[in-house]
Scaffold this motif. Structure first.
Motif, PDB file in Angstrom:
ATOM      1  N   TYR A 116      37.072  32.508  35.318  1.00  0.00           N
ATOM      2  CA  TYR A 116      37.413  32.237  36.688  1.00  0.00           C
ATOM      3  C   TYR A 116      38.745  32.234  37.008  1.00  0.00           C
ATOM      4  O   TYR A 116      39.556  31.933  35.878  1.00  0.00           O
ATOM      5  CB  TYR A 116      36.658  30.948  37.215  1.00  0.00           C
ATOM      6  CG  TYR A 116      37.463  29.957  36.652  1.00  0.00           C
ATOM      7  CD1 TYR A 116      38.727  29.170  37.363  1.00  0.00           C
ATOM      8  CD2 TYR A 116      36.999  29.016  35.476  1.00  0.00           C
ATOM      9  CE1 TYR A 116      38.959  27.921  37.014  1.00  0.00           C
ATOM     10  CE2 TYR A 116      37.819  27.940  35.118  1.00  0.00           C
ATOM     11  CZ  TYR A 116      38.575  27.444  35.934  1.00  0.00           C
ATOM     12  OH  TYR A 116      39.204  26.338  35.139  1.00  0.00           O
ATOM     13  N   LYS A 117      38.923  32.665  38.211  1.00  0.00           N
ATOM     14  CA  LYS A 117      40.360  32.474  38.682  1.00  0.00           C
ATOM     15  C   LYS A 117      40.378  32.080  40.038  1.00  0.00           C
ATOM     16  O   LYS A 117      39.385  32.338  40.835  1.00  0.00           O
ATOM     17  CB  LYS A 117      41.201  33.839  38.467  1.00  0.00           C
ATOM     18  CG  LYS A 117      40.572  35.015  39.374  1.00  0.00           C
ATOM     19  CD  LYS A 117      41.375  36.164  39.374  1.00  0.00           C
ATOM     20  CE  LYS A 117      40.619  37.330  40.041  1.00  0.00           C
ATOM     21  NZ  LYS A 117      41.364  38.662  39.944  1.00  0.00           N
ATOM     22  N   LYS A 118      41.299  31.252  40.441  1.00  0.00           N
ATOM     23  CA  LYS A 118      41.270  30.755  41.730  1.00  0.00           C
ATOM     24  C   LYS A 118      41.980  31.931  42.715  1.00  0.00           C
ATOM     25  O   LYS A 118      42.952  32.438  42.720  1.00  0.00           O
ATOM     26  CB  LYS A 118      42.459  29.531  41.840  1.00  0.00           C
ATOM     27  CG  LYS A 118      41.866  28.377  41.148  1.00  0.00           C
ATOM     28  CD  LYS A 118      42.603  27.047  41.353  1.00  0.00           C
ATOM     29  CE  LYS A 118      41.839  25.856  40.866  1.00  0.00           C
ATOM     30  NZ  LYS A 118      42.694  24.792  41.249  1.00  0.00           N
ATOM     31  N   THR A 119      41.249  31.915  43.939  1.00  0.00           N
ATOM     32  CA  THR A 119      41.679  33.084  44.899  1.00  0.00           C
ATOM     33  C   THR A 119      42.643  32.345  46.054  1.00  0.00           C
ATOM     34  O   THR A 119      43.498  32.841  46.487  1.00  0.00           O
ATOM     35  CB  THR A 119      40.317  33.698  45.639  1.00  0.00           C
ATOM     36  OG1 THR A 119      39.536  32.714  46.043  1.00  0.00           O
ATOM     37  CG2 THR A 119      39.690  34.512  44.551  1.00  0.00           C
ATOM     38  N   ASP A 120      41.990  30.926  46.169  1.00  0.00           N
ATOM     39  CA  ASP A 120      42.978  30.252  47.087  1.00  0.00           C
ATOM     40  C   ASP A 120      42.543  28.637  46.884  1.00  0.00           C
ATOM     41  O   ASP A 120      42.145  28.625  45.534  1.00  0.00           O
ATOM     42  CB  ASP A 120      42.591  30.340  48.695  1.00  0.00           C
ATOM     43  CG  ASP A 120      41.391  30.379  49.013  1.00  0.00           C
ATOM     44  OD1 ASP A 120      40.668  29.610  48.304  1.00  0.00           O
ATOM     45  OD2 ASP A 120      40.864  31.176  49.942  1.00  0.00           O
ATOM     46  N   ASN A 173      38.612  28.180  46.959  1.00  0.00           N
ATOM     47  CA  ASN A 173      37.684  29.176  46.488  1.00  0.00           C
ATOM     48  C   ASN A 173      38.241  29.748  44.943  1.00  0.00           C
ATOM     49  O   ASN A 173      39.192  29.703  44.583  1.00  0.00           O
ATOM     50  CB  ASN A 173      37.424  30.612  47.399  1.00  0.00           C
ATOM     51  CG  ASN A 173      37.059  30.276  48.532  1.00  0.00           C
ATOM     52  OD1 ASN A 173      36.148  29.231  48.689  1.00  0.00           O
ATOM     53  ND2 ASN A 173      37.500  30.656  49.612  1.00  0.00           N
ATOM     54  N   ILE A 174      37.178  30.147  44.372  1.00  0.00           N
ATOM     55  CA  ILE A 174      37.315  30.649  42.750  1.00  0.00           C
ATOM     56  C   ILE A 174      36.614  31.982  42.719  1.00  0.00           C
ATOM     57  O   ILE A 174      35.376  31.964  43.474  1.00  0.00           O
ATOM     58  CB  ILE A 174      37.093  29.783  41.848  1.00  0.00           C
ATOM     59  CG1 ILE A 174      35.554  29.425  41.710  1.00  0.00           C
ATOM     60  CG2 ILE A 174      37.817  28.280  41.876  1.00  0.00           C
ATOM     61  CD1 ILE A 174      34.997  28.569  40.279  1.00  0.00           C
ATOM     62  N   GLU A 175      36.923  32.616  41.922  1.00  0.00           N
ATOM     63  CA  GLU A 175      36.115  33.998  41.674  1.00  0.00           C
ATOM     64  C   GLU A 175      35.992  33.943  40.098  1.00  0.00           C
ATOM     65  O   GLU A 175      36.486  33.736  39.352  1.00  0.00           O
ATOM     66  CB  GLU A 175      36.975  35.224  41.843  1.00  0.00           C
ATOM     67  CG  GLU A 175      36.446  36.823  41.687  1.00  0.00           C
ATOM     68  CD  GLU A 175      37.407  37.501  41.955  1.00  0.00           C
ATOM     69  OE1 GLU A 175      37.663  38.602  41.051  1.00  0.00           O
ATOM     70  OE2 GLU A 175      37.946  37.675  43.136  1.00  0.00           O
TER      71      GLU A 175
END
Length: 123
Positions: free
Chosen positions: A66-70, A73-75
């Protein structure tokens, strides 16, 4: 399999965080402890997640990054592999003691209620 996923890139070697879902019975807790101790303790900044989800005594294995988009939210992206497993037997002891190890639990598929009973969760 992992090579079947397009545009995957290189694999992270960080220790994964583990998620166990629906292991509510006593045997389910035992299985989750066995699986948990196969992996080292992850660092806080690790972005790898491995999920073991129990549904009708089939354990689904999923591997994500996963990675944080803001800040909210995470992707989540799957990095494979993905498979299902069913518990067959738990033996006490090490691999050196395999022939003499005591069987703690064994799946008996030919009993009358085997298809109806759920062993890993309390439903």
């Amino acid at each position: 399999m992992r090579h079947d996923i397009p545009d995957l890139g290189t694999m992270s070697e960080a220790h994964p965080h583990l998620i166990f879902h629906n292991f509510t019975s006593r045997l389910g807790q035992r299985v989750s402890n066995i699986l948990k101790y196969l992996f080292p303790v992850p660092k806080e900044e690790s972005r790898r997640v491995i999920t073991f989800a129990n549904q009708d005594d089939f354990i689904s294995f999923r591997h994500h990054v996963y990675k944080k988009t803001d800040h909210r939210n995470i992707e989540l992206s799957e990095v494979g592999p993905r498979f299902e497993m069913k518990l067959y037997m738990i033996k006490l002891g090490t691999l050196d003691q395999e022939r003499t190890a005591e069987v703690e639990w064994r799946w008996h598929p030919y009993t009358n209620t085997a298809k109806k009973r759920k062993f890993l969760s309390i439903e």
